[in-house]
Design a protein around this motif. Sequence first.
Motif, short mmCIF file in Angstrom:
data_model
loop_
_atom_site.label_atom_id
_atom_site.label_comp_id
_atom_site.label_asym_id
_atom_site.label_seq_id
_atom_site.Cartn_x
_atom_site.Cartn_y
_atom_site.Cartn_z
N HIS A 102 0.83 -1.21 0.00
CA HIS A 102 0.00 0.00 0.00
C HIS A 102 0.87 1.26 0.00
O HIS A 102 0.61 2.20 -0.77
N MET A 103 1.90 1.27 0.84
CA MET A 103 2.75 2.45 0.93
C MET A 103 3.53 2.66 -0.35
O MET A 103 3.74 3.80 -0.79
N GLU A 104 3.97 1.59 -0.99
CA GLU A 104 4.70 1.73 -2.25
C GLU A 104 3.80 2.29 -3.33
O GLU A 104 4.26 3.03 -4.21
N ASN A 105 2.53 1.95 -3.28
CA ASN A 105 1.58 2.50 -4.25
C ASN A 105 1.36 4.00 -4.01
O ASN A 105 1.34 4.80 -4.95
N VAL A 106 1.23 4.36 -2.74
CA VAL A 106 1.02 5.77 -2.39
C VAL A 106 2.24 6.62 -2.76
O VAL A 106 2.11 7.72 -3.30
N SER A 108 4.57 6.24 -5.03
CA SER A 108 5.10 5.87 -6.34
C SER A 108 5.58 7.11 -7.08
O SER A 108 5.19 8.24 -6.77
N THR A 109 6.41 6.91 -8.10
CA THR A 109 6.88 8.04 -8.90
C THR A 109 5.73 8.65 -9.69
O THR A 109 5.74 9.85 -9.99
N GLU A 110 4.73 7.83 -10.03
CA GLU A 110 3.57 8.36 -10.75
C GLU A 110 2.82 9.39 -9.89
O GLU A 110 2.44 10.47 -10.37
N ASN A 111 2.61 9.06 -8.62
CA ASN A 111 1.94 9.99 -7.73
C ASN A 111 2.80 11.22 -7.44
O ASN A 111 2.28 12.33 -7.26
N LEU A 112 4.11 11.01 -7.40
CA LEU A 112 5.01 12.14 -7.20
C LEU A 112 4.92 13.11 -8.38
O LEU A 112 4.87 14.33 -8.20
N ASN A 113 4.88 12.57 -9.59
CA ASN A 113 4.75 13.42 -10.77
C ASN A 113 3.43 14.19 -10.74
O ASN A 113 3.38 15.38 -11.07
N THR A 114 2.35 13.52 -10.32
CA THR A 114 1.05 14.20 -10.22
C THR A 114 1.12 15.35 -9.22
O THR A 114 0.55 16.43 -9.44
N LEU A 115 1.83 15.13 -8.11
CA LEU A 115 2.00 16.17 -7.09
C LEU A 115 2.69 17.39 -7.68
O LEU A 115 2.29 18.54 -7.41
N ILE A 116 3.70 17.17 -8.50
CA ILE A 116 4.44 18.26 -9.12
C ILE A 116 3.57 18.98 -10.15
O ILE A 116 3.53 20.21 -10.21
N GLN A 117 2.86 18.21 -10.96
CA GLN A 117 2.02 18.83 -11.99
C GLN A 117 0.88 19.65 -11.38
O GLN A 117 0.41 20.61 -11.98
N ALA A 118 0.42 19.27 -10.20
CA ALA A 118 -0.68 19.98 -9.54
C ALA A 118 -0.23 21.28 -8.88
O ALA A 118 -1.07 22.12 -8.52
N CYS A 119 1.08 21.45 -8.73
CA CYS A 119 1.59 22.66 -8.08
C CYS A 119 1.44 23.86 -9.02
O CYS A 119 1.89 23.80 -10.17
N PRO A 120 0.83 24.96 -8.58
CA PRO A 120 0.61 26.11 -9.46
C PRO A 120 1.83 26.98 -9.69
O PRO A 120 1.81 27.88 -10.53
N THR A 121 2.89 26.75 -8.93
CA THR A 121 4.12 27.53 -9.07
C THR A 121 5.23 26.64 -9.62
O THR A 121 5.14 25.42 -9.58
N PRO A 122 6.32 27.22 -10.16
CA PRO A 122 7.41 26.42 -10.73
C PRO A 122 7.97 25.42 -9.71
O PRO A 122 8.34 25.78 -8.60
N ALA A 123 8.04 24.15 -10.12
CA ALA A 123 8.53 23.10 -9.22
C ALA A 123 9.21 22.02 -10.04
O ALA A 123 8.82 21.73 -11.18
N SER A 205 8.89 9.43 -2.04
CA SER A 205 9.11 8.35 -3.00
C SER A 205 9.84 7.21 -2.32
O SER A 205 10.78 7.44 -1.56
N HIS A 206 9.41 5.97 -2.58
CA HIS A 206 10.07 4.81 -1.98
C HIS A 206 11.15 4.25 -2.89
O HIS A 206 11.93 3.39 -2.48
#
Length: 218
Positions: A102-106, A108-123, A205-206
């Motif tokens: 479960h933790m590896e799914n949470v 994951s690099t895919e979720n990390l990328n989503t976190l970055i794309q959702a940021c409204p400022t340069p990241a 990220s794990h």
Amino acid sequence: MTFSERHLAQTDQVDLNPAAMQHVDESDAEPKFRAVVGRGGVRRGIRLESIYWDGLSWLLNGSRQSIGDVVEQAAAQVGGHSNLASMLRVVAFRWMWRRLAHMENVYSTENLNTLIQACPTPAIVLTKDKKIQFFNEPFMTMLKQRLVLGNIAQLSSGFRFVLDTQIDEAILGLAGKGKMVTTGFTATCAGKQLTGQMNLAMAPSHQKQMVIGYVVRG
């Protein structure tokens, strides 16, 4: 630091050290006897290695269940002619395995990328070996505007991104401490230069150690 043709570094799996995995503290393997009372008042004497008792206690932390409940459920499964201690080892391992999956799914690099794309400022996300793993559209827009780039293709040749702080040192200071590091950065391309500041935090990220950089001035 150079952008690849796709502008992303390849994802690496965690490099597990076999020697470290094989090392077991003597205290972990030491059998410990405990008398456990279930909800029905049945008292059972169980001998398990210390690491299993510790693991079960950790997994039950914050749960409404107790060790007695787990033992009661395991006893019901094995009946009167099987090894209760063996069943508890299986329960502990399966529980830990599911928690890990479960933790590896949470994380994951895919979720990390989503976190970055959702940021409204340069990241951006930087790996320990100084590669850009992910970046978002505001970051790209900043580069194009401040470096006066005609198109994104210019970033594929001669682009460099350097932090004032060594990434491995930043990771060492950030890992597991819930802290943030502010550092300067310099981006150069086609003879033009952009300097600014960003806040660094450990990336969730794990798979490998990375930092997220949020631009606060550029």
